[in-house]
Motif scaffolding. Structure first.
Motif, short mmCIF file in Angstrom:
data_model
loop_
_atom_site.label_atom_id
_atom_site.label_comp_id
_atom_site.label_asym_id
_atom_site.label_seq_id
_atom_site.Cartn_x
_atom_site.Cartn_y
_atom_site.Cartn_z
N GLY A 76 -31.30 9.61 9.30
CA GLY A 76 -30.16 9.68 10.21
C GLY A 76 -28.75 9.55 9.45
O GLY A 76 -28.69 9.87 8.23
N VAL A 77 -27.65 8.77 10.30
CA VAL A 77 -26.36 8.74 9.39
C VAL A 77 -25.99 7.45 9.79
O VAL A 77 -25.96 6.91 10.84
CB VAL A 77 -25.63 10.08 10.18
N LEU A 78 -25.41 6.86 8.56
CA LEU A 78 -24.86 5.34 8.64
C LEU A 78 -23.47 5.54 8.33
O LEU A 78 -22.69 5.95 7.45
CB LEU A 78 -25.50 4.68 7.40
N GLU A 79 -22.56 4.96 9.39
CA GLU A 79 -21.19 4.72 9.48
C GLU A 79 -20.81 3.54 8.77
O GLU A 79 -21.56 2.58 9.22
CB GLU A 79 -20.57 5.13 10.93
N HIS A 80 -19.93 3.41 7.91
CA HIS A 80 -19.62 2.05 7.24
C HIS A 80 -18.19 1.84 7.15
O HIS A 80 -17.50 3.09 7.23
CB HIS A 80 -20.13 2.18 6.01
N GLY A 81 -17.65 0.94 7.03
CA GLY A 81 -16.06 0.61 6.82
C GLY A 81 -16.01 -0.96 6.21
O GLY A 81 -16.86 -1.73 6.38
N ASP A 82 -15.01 -1.05 5.74
CA ASP A 82 -14.72 -2.61 5.28
C ASP A 82 -13.12 -3.02 5.49
O ASP A 82 -12.36 -2.00 5.80
CB ASP A 82 -15.18 -2.78 3.93
N ILE A 104 -15.68 -10.19 1.28
CA ILE A 104 -15.50 -8.88 1.96
C ILE A 104 -15.82 -8.98 3.41
O ILE A 104 -16.83 -9.90 3.85
CB ILE A 104 -16.23 -7.77 1.23
N ILE A 105 -15.29 -8.12 4.45
CA ILE A 105 -15.70 -7.84 5.66
C ILE A 105 -15.89 -6.61 5.86
O ILE A 105 -15.20 -5.59 5.61
CB ILE A 105 -14.49 -8.47 6.77
N HIS A 106 -17.19 -6.21 6.49
CA HIS A 106 -17.63 -4.77 6.68
C HIS A 106 -18.24 -4.80 7.83
O HIS A 106 -18.76 -5.39 8.56
CB HIS A 106 -18.28 -4.37 5.35
N ARG A 107 -18.90 -3.33 8.06
CA ARG A 107 -19.59 -3.14 9.15
C ARG A 107 -20.47 -1.97 8.88
O ARG A 107 -20.40 -1.07 7.95
CB ARG A 107 -19.09 -2.89 10.49
N GLU A 108 -21.68 -1.89 9.59
CA GLU A 108 -22.76 -1.05 9.39
C GLU A 108 -23.26 -0.33 10.65
O GLU A 108 -23.98 -1.27 11.20
CB GLU A 108 -23.95 -1.28 8.61
N GLY A 278 -9.16 -17.31 7.09
CA GLY A 278 -8.36 -15.80 6.76
C GLY A 278 -8.34 -15.32 5.42
O GLY A 278 -7.69 -14.52 5.09
N GLN A 279 -9.08 -16.26 4.48
CA GLN A 279 -8.74 -15.92 3.06
C GLN A 279 -9.84 -14.88 2.63
O GLN A 279 -9.58 -14.27 1.59
CB GLN A 279 -9.34 -17.25 2.29
N PHE A 280 -10.67 -14.23 3.46
CA PHE A 280 -11.30 -13.05 3.25
C PHE A 280 -10.77 -11.74 3.79
O PHE A 280 -10.86 -10.63 3.51
CB PHE A 280 -12.70 -12.83 4.14
N GLY A 281 -9.36 -11.91 4.46
CA GLY A 281 -8.68 -10.95 5.01
C GLY A 281 -8.72 -10.78 6.28
O GLY A 281 -9.60 -11.61 7.10
N ASP A 282 -8.00 -9.81 6.94
CA ASP A 282 -8.09 -9.90 8.40
C ASP A 282 -9.42 -8.94 8.78
O ASP A 282 -9.93 -7.97 8.04
CB ASP A 282 -6.66 -8.92 9.16
N ILE A 283 -9.84 -9.15 10.01
CA ILE A 283 -10.92 -8.16 10.54
C ILE A 283 -10.48 -6.92 10.87
O ILE A 283 -9.47 -7.03 11.57
CB ILE A 283 -11.54 -8.78 11.70
N PRO A 284 -10.87 -5.88 10.22
CA PRO A 284 -10.18 -4.49 10.49
C PRO A 284 -10.23 -4.14 12.04
O PRO A 284 -11.16 -4.53 12.94
CB PRO A 284 -10.76 -3.62 9.69
N ARG A 285 -9.29 -3.22 12.57
CA ARG A 285 -9.08 -2.46 13.53
C ARG A 285 -9.48 -1.05 13.55
O ARG A 285 -8.72 -0.37 14.18
CB ARG A 285 -7.87 -2.79 14.36
N GLN A 286 -10.32 -0.54 12.70
CA GLN A 286 -10.56 0.66 12.63
C GLN A 286 -11.17 1.27 13.87
O GLN A 286 -12.17 0.70 14.39
CB GLN A 286 -11.61 0.64 11.27
#
Length: 292
Positions: A76-82, A104-108, A278-286
């Protein structure tokens, strides 16, 4: 045991384990766990190996600290971002090596909510490297070095500290494909703990039969600088595929709390406080990817 400098010491297997089927949950359609985090001293420096299938579910924005994750796209295909600004899609055979140091904050997710089948390995970091800079490395299948010899194909993911993956703790990893009736003397440092997970087919490791869905462990040979273990296939009509990793045990206390891996419970509590403040940074809005 032979510890002559010019002759690698022969390795044996310490144990053989079956994968555990957990089924679906709020994030995945189905899941197997191959390495559980119940006894980290026995699997050190490895913490977890999970096999996941997901489509419309997946792993939305979440944090990590104090470890490295190594994700193989089986199918398959994995979409990722951080929240470092990285975003992309990985396809069958690609590997992502992510260093979640100080946070880090990311998604899969499955690309276009279609289908992703992954194997994710959690690799521990020693105390002095828990708060290193975060890093993403995409190790595309087409770009990784491959060694082929007499019916054995070795697809290198990491080779101690020399690549292709850059590692903070020396880890060796490869996908090895065996044609029937083939054998390989797999060389590795004597200090390493190693595992061999059979993705498909059947092999023998140190003369013990290992079937698809089983993981075989070989513990360190501390007296030897170099060591070897024999992996072989019998007669048949299909190839066998083995994923193997090895690394020197870190030998430090392990505290795990959700997505965080530290040395003490107090450090786990601090990681949660840092994330919530919030020390990890903001949760992205990608936005979700529309094209690969």
């Amino acid at each position: 045991m032979n510890t002559t400098p010019d002759i690698p010491a022969r390795r044996t297997l310490a144990r053989l384990e079956d994968k555990i089927h957990l089924g679906g949950d709020a994030q995945v359609d189905d899941r197997n766990v191959i390495i559980t985090p119940m006894d980290p001293a026995a699997t050190d420096p490895f913490l977890l190996l999970s096999e996941d299938w997901f489509s419309k579910l997946g792993f939305e924005w979440h944090p990590h600290r104090g470890l490295e994750t190594v994700t193989l796209v089986v199918d398959g295909v994995l979409e990722h971002g951080d929240n470092l600004g990285n975003a992309g899609a990985l396809t069958t055979g690609d590997v992502q090596w992510m260093t979640a140091g100080r946070g880090i904050i990311h998604r899969e997710l499955a690309f276009r909510d279609e289908r992703a089948h992954t194997l994710q390995l959690w690799v521990n970091l020693p105390r002095e490297l828990k708060m290193v800079d975060n890093r993403y490395q995409d190790l595309l299948a087409a770009d990784r070095p491959v060694i082929e010899r007499d019916g054995v194909r070795i697809d290198l993911i990491s080779d101690d500290a020399s690549g292709p993956a850059l590692t903070h703790w020396p880890i060796s990893g490869a996908l090895i494909t065996f044609e029937p009736n083939r054998s390989l003397e797999h060389l590795l440092p004597g200090r390493d703990r190693a595992f061999f997970y059979v993705l498909s087919g059947e092999v023998t490791v140190a003369s013990r039969r290992v079937r698809a869905g089983q993981i075989a462990w070989s513990d360190p040979v501390p007296q030897a600088a170099a060591s070897a273990i024999t992996v072989a296939t019998a007669d048949g009509d299909r190839p066998s595929v083995v994923m193997t990793y090895s690394g020197e045990p870190i030998g430090q206390p392990v505290a795990m709390g959700g997505p965080f891996v530290m040395n003490t419970e107090a450090e786990i509590a601090q990681a949660f406080r840092d994330f919530r403040s919030g020390q990890f940074g903001d949760i992205p809005r990608q936005a979700r990817l529309q094209h690969r």
